[in-house]
Design a protein around this motif. Structure first.
Motif, PDB file in Angstrom:
ATOM      1  N   LYS A   1       0.809  -1.218   0.000  1.00  0.00           N
ATOM      2  CA  LYS A   1       0.000   0.000   0.000  1.00  0.00           C
ATOM      3  C   LYS A   1       0.843   1.268   0.000  1.00  0.00           C
ATOM      4  N   ALA A   2       1.970   1.246   0.722  1.00  0.00           N
ATOM      5  CA  ALA A   2       2.822   2.424   0.833  1.00  0.00           C
ATOM      6  C   ALA A   2       4.182   2.006   1.351  1.00  0.00           C
ATOM      7  N   VAL A   3       5.183   2.829   1.089  1.00  0.00           N
ATOM      8  CA  VAL A   3       6.536   2.576   1.604  1.00  0.00           C
ATOM      9  C   VAL A   3       7.126   3.881   2.127  1.00  0.00           C
ATOM     10  N   THR A   4       7.892   3.781   3.195  1.00  0.00           N
ATOM     11  CA  THR A   4       8.565   4.946   3.765  1.00  0.00           C
ATOM     12  C   THR A   4      10.062   4.698   3.767  1.00  0.00           C
ATOM     13  N   ILE A   5      10.803   5.583   3.130  1.00  0.00           N
ATOM     14  CA  ILE A   5      12.257   5.492   3.103  1.00  0.00           C
ATOM     15  C   ILE A   5      12.817   6.235   4.311  1.00  0.00           C
ATOM     16  N   GLY A   6      13.653   5.550   5.077  1.00  0.00           N
ATOM     17  CA  GLY A   6      14.140   6.106   6.327  1.00  0.00           C
ATOM     18  C   GLY A   6      15.339   7.023   6.182  1.00  0.00           C
ATOM     19  N   LYS A   7      15.631   7.727   7.272  1.00  0.00           N
ATOM     20  CA  LYS A   7      16.785   8.616   7.356  1.00  0.00           C
ATOM     21  C   LYS A   7      17.895   7.925   8.142  1.00  0.00           C
ATOM     22  N   ILE A   8      19.129   8.253   7.811  1.00  0.00           N
ATOM     23  CA  ILE A   8      20.258   7.744   8.593  1.00  0.00           C
ATOM     24  C   ILE A   8      20.260   8.445   9.946  1.00  0.00           C
ATOM     25  N   THR A   9      20.300   7.647  11.004  1.00  0.00           N
ATOM     26  CA  THR A   9      20.227   8.150  12.370  1.00  0.00           C
ATOM     27  C   THR A   9      21.439   7.671  13.156  1.00  0.00           C
ATOM     28  N   ASP A  10      22.123   8.571  13.814  1.00  0.00           N
ATOM     29  CA  ASP A  10      23.359   8.218  14.520  1.00  0.00           C
ATOM     30  C   ASP A  10      23.291   8.699  15.965  1.00  0.00           C
ATOM     31  N   TYR A  11      23.192   7.759  16.892  1.00  0.00           N
ATOM     32  CA  TYR A  11      23.177   8.085  18.324  1.00  0.00           C
ATOM     33  C   TYR A  11      24.543   7.866  18.972  1.00  0.00           C
ATOM     34  N   GLY A  12      25.570   7.675  18.154  1.00  0.00           N
ATOM     35  CA  GLY A  12      26.926   7.571  18.679  1.00  0.00           C
ATOM     36  C   GLY A  12      27.310   6.209  19.228  1.00  0.00           C
ATOM     37  N   ILE A  13      26.537   5.171  18.901  1.00  0.00           N
ATOM     38  CA  ILE A  13      26.877   3.819  19.355  1.00  0.00           C
ATOM     39  C   ILE A  13      28.110   3.330  18.588  1.00  0.00           C
ATOM     40  N   THR A  14      29.103   2.814  19.302  1.00  0.00           N
ATOM     41  CA  THR A  14      30.322   2.322  18.651  1.00  0.00           C
ATOM     42  C   THR A  14      30.548   0.824  18.851  1.00  0.00           C
ATOM     43  N   ASP A  15      29.722   0.174  19.659  1.00  0.00           N
ATOM     44  CA  ASP A  15      29.896  -1.236  19.988  1.00  0.00           C
ATOM     45  C   ASP A  15      29.262  -2.119  18.920  1.00  0.00           C
ATOM     46  N   ALA A  16      30.099  -2.820  18.160  1.00  0.00           N
ATOM     47  CA  ALA A  16      29.584  -3.693  17.095  1.00  0.00           C
ATOM     48  C   ALA A  16      28.823  -4.884  17.650  1.00  0.00           C
ATOM     49  N   ASN A  17      28.921  -5.124  18.946  1.00  0.00           N
ATOM     50  CA  ASN A  17      28.166  -6.201  19.586  1.00  0.00           C
ATOM     51  C   ASN A  17      26.867  -5.689  20.204  1.00  0.00           C
ATOM     52  N   ASN A  18      26.484  -4.469  19.844  1.00  0.00           N
ATOM     53  CA  ASN A  18      25.218  -3.930  20.345  1.00  0.00           C
ATOM     54  C   ASN A  18      24.516  -3.199  19.207  1.00  0.00           C
ATOM     55  N   MET A  19      24.282  -3.917  18.121  1.00  0.00           N
ATOM     56  CA  MET A  19      23.672  -3.298  16.946  1.00  0.00           C
ATOM     57  C   MET A  19      22.221  -2.904  17.184  1.00  0.00           C
ATOM     58  N   GLY A  20      21.550  -3.599  18.095  1.00  0.00           N
ATOM     59  CA  GLY A  20      20.165  -3.245  18.397  1.00  0.00           C
ATOM     60  C   GLY A  20      20.049  -1.810  18.873  1.00  0.00           C
TER      61      GLY A  20
END
Length: 336
Positions: free
Chosen positions: A184-203
């Motif tokens: 029905k519809a699609v929304t293209i997201g924006k790149i969002t950066d909260y400063g997370i640097t831990d590759a083991n915490n991608m969530g």
């Protein structure tokens, strides 16, 4: 088509005429086993490398989806796909023998929503038949982003297990099926950066992007979370899902907890399978959506689904340089 905000609406919604989700042995031991179109006990797929095994898995998912749609590769206008490997080589080797015009995409773990979104816009703009797909493989991803498997490093509770799997969907202008799934519809997201640097915490890196895209989608469409049978995120895992609820409530006064599920938490049994916070990888949401979810929709058990796949936009180089991990999420409104 017409656009409002960051969302593209379809007056004549494209339809998904075929789909398939295939997985490896570990995923086949999880709660969704009965819904996958194929479970491969040998995750090398008879190939000489894990990377080529991933390509073989994606190729299999695409062929199965085309068969489900009663289409041959020669009838496809474009195929859109991407993966986690450098230069999207998993997709390149999967597609090289199909003789279809190809568009490579990189959205990390959000690629299934991205390929569905772009594919639907192509069909809305005049294409007749488009294939959307994506894949990941635990062994190829670990080798590229973290450590060789032989290293045997400890995984923190926030870490996620990269899914060995692939998903594919065929998108067309129309279908004779009464229960065809419409975009029905699609929304293209924006790149969002909260400063997370831990590759083991991608969530944690992806959750703010998911919150922003959900807010934009609801605002553009004038809908509420309760208007959907399911708000489905693509592999935030346990840690990221909790953060999603917090960010949505704090920044947007939105509560999705009652009808939200996450592909990364659905594909594994978190208590028995030792996957820490859950599953991740392009193939996570790809395989879950294109098998379990779409089958439930065609069976009438789900009628309206908001699919929001999330991606952590990191590379081996950016991680080694200590850079933050930007996140992105794309949303697809699916309805029977």
């Amino acid at each position: 088509m017409h656009k409002k905000g960051k969302t593209m609406f379809f007056e004549n919604p494209p339809v998904i005429t075929g789909h398939a989700g295939v997985v490896g042995k570990k995923e086949g031991e999880g709660p969704l086993a009965k819904d996958f179109d194929a479970i491969f006990e040998d995750t090398t797929m008879g190939q000489q490398s894990y990377e080529l095994a991933e390509s073989a898995m994606l190729h299999d998912a695409i062929i199965r989806a085309l068969s489900n749609a009663s289409r041959s590769p020669s009838e496809v206008d474009y195929v859109l796909s991407g993966d986690l490997l450098d230069q999207c080589m998993g997709s390149a080797f999967a597609l090289k023998d199909l003789d279809i015009a190809s568009i490579g995409l990189f959205g990390a773990c959000s690629t299934m929503a991205l390929s569905l979104s772009v594919g639907s816009m192509l069909v809305g703009g005049g294409a007749e038949c488009v294939v959307a797909g994506t894949s990941s493989h635990f062994c190829s991803s670990e080798r590229q982003f973290r450590f060789p498997l032989e290293y045997g490093g400890q995984r923190p509770p926030s870490a996620q297990w990269t899914v060995t799997g692939a998903g594919s969907a065929v998108i067309e202008k129309q279908s004779s099926k009464e229960n065809a799934i419409k975009v029905k519809a699609v929304t293209i997201g924006k790149i969002t950066d909260y400063g997370i640097t831990d590759a083991n915490n991608m969530g944690a890196a992806m959750a703010p992007a998911a919150a922003g895209t959900i807010y934009d989608f609801l605002n553009d469409t004038g809908t509420k979370p309760g208007d959907f049978d399911l708000v489905l995120t693509g592999d935030l895992g346990f840690t990221g899902s909790k953060l999603l609820y917090e960010v949505l409530k704090k920044e947007h006064s939105i509560d999705v907890s009652s009808n939200h599920r996450d592909c990364g938490m659905m594909i594994y049994d978190l208590k028995k399978q030792d996957v820490n916070s859950g599953g991740s990888g392009c193939g996570c949401s790809g395989s879950v959506l294109c098998s379990h979810i779409m089958k439930q929709m065609e069976q009438g058990r789900l009628k309206r689904v908001l699919f929001v796949a999330t991606g952590a936009l990191m590379s081996p180089t950016s991680s080694k340089q200590g850079n933050s991990i930007p996140g992105i999420a794309h949303a697809v409104w699916l309805e029977v």
